[in-house]
Enzyme design. Structure first.
Site, PDB file in Angstrom:
ATOM      1  CB  THR A  67       8.984  23.834   2.959  1.00 35.07           C
ATOM      2  OG1 THR A  67       8.832  22.500   3.482  1.00 35.07           O
ATOM      3  CG2 THR A  67       9.351  24.799   4.079  1.00 35.07           C
ATOM      4  CG  HIS A  98      14.347  15.833 -17.770  1.00 39.61           C
ATOM      5  ND1 HIS A  98      15.646  16.265 -17.592  1.00 39.61           N
ATOM      6  CD2 HIS A  98      13.973  16.294 -18.991  1.00 39.61           C
ATOM      7  CE1 HIS A  98      16.033  16.945 -18.669  1.00 39.61           C
ATOM      8  NE2 HIS A  98      15.028  16.988 -19.525  1.00 39.61           N
ATOM      9  CG  HIS A 132      14.548  11.830 -19.486  1.00 45.04           C
ATOM     10  ND1 HIS A 132      15.829  12.172 -19.108  1.00 45.04           N
ATOM     11  CD2 HIS A 132      14.130  12.810 -20.320  1.00 45.04           C
ATOM     12  CE1 HIS A 132      16.166  13.310 -19.679  1.00 45.04           C
ATOM     13  NE2 HIS A 132      15.162  13.723 -20.425  1.00 45.04           N
TER      14      HIS A 132
HETATM   15  C1  RB5 Z   1       4.299  22.630   9.667  1.00 42.25           C
HETATM   16  O1  RB5 Z   1       4.503  23.679  10.529  1.00 42.25           O
HETATM   17  C2  RB5 Z   1       5.465  22.524   8.690  1.00 42.25           C
HETATM   18  O2  RB5 Z   1       6.540  21.918   9.309  1.00 42.25           O
HETATM   19  C3  RB5 Z   1       5.051  21.767   7.448  1.00 42.25           C
HETATM   20  O3  RB5 Z   1       3.987  22.442   6.837  1.00 42.25           O
HETATM   21  C4  RB5 Z   1       6.094  21.580   6.375  1.00 42.25           C
HETATM   22  O4  RB5 Z   1       6.680  22.795   6.016  1.00 42.25           O
HETATM   23  C5  RB5 Z   1       7.069  20.508   6.611  1.00 42.25           C
HETATM   24  O5  RB5 Z   1       7.899  20.158   5.757  1.00 42.25           O
END
Ligand code: RB5
Length: 146
Positions: A67, A98, A132
């Site tokens: 993520t 910024h 900034h």
């Molecule tokens: C790994 O599975 C996952 O948790 C990692 O890549 C990440 O998304 C964590 O924030």
């Protein structure tokens, strides 16, 4: 332009695609791993890229996990790192204008390849707006006093 890049397994594939893209633009890249899709721990790679960007001669860093969240949290523990989790061209532009981010974080499972290319291009072509600076100074003070 010299860029440090790193990811866990969740960001590995997108990291490789970004590397190919940046190499085609003659960007000097150093890859801090990971080197396969095998499971690893994102703090290790956030730390490596964060230390490189704050202690060595890099223009900025790119970090990726599934993520972008875990690896950005990890990199931001290093003094002097301003890692921004970016997810479109607007957040990439504002992270530079910024926040003067020195690392951008992307999600390998949440960002498409084409969006990632646009994000990287936009970040590289944006400029920090010095109005900034006083907020960045306050961030540094938090680090000093924490
Ligand atoms: C790994 O599975 C996952 O948790 C990692 O890549 C990440 O998304 C964590 O924030």
């Amino acid at each position: 332009m010299k860029v440090a890049i790193g990811s866990d397994h969740g960001g590995y594939e997108l990291k490789e695609q970004i590397k190919t893209y940046l190499k085609s633009k003659n960007v000097d890249l150093v890859d801090f791993g990971t080197n396969s899709g095998a499971s690893v721990d994102y703090p290790d790679f956030g730390k490596k890229v964060g230390l490189a960007v704050t202690h060595e001669n890099y223009d900025f860093g790119i970090i990726l996990c599934g993520t972008g969240i875990g690896i950005s949290i990890s990199a931001n523990k290093i003094k002097g790192v301003r890692a921004a989790l970016v997810y479109n061209e607007e957040t990439a532009r504002l992270a530079k204008e910024h926040n003067n981010a020195n690392i951008i974080a992307l999600g390998g499972r949440t960002t498409t390849v084409n969006e990632a290319y646009k994000i990287v291009d936009t970040f590289m072509n944006s400029t920090f707006e010095p109005r900034h600076q006083k907020r960045l100074d306050k961030i540094s003070k938090i680090e000093e006093n924490a």
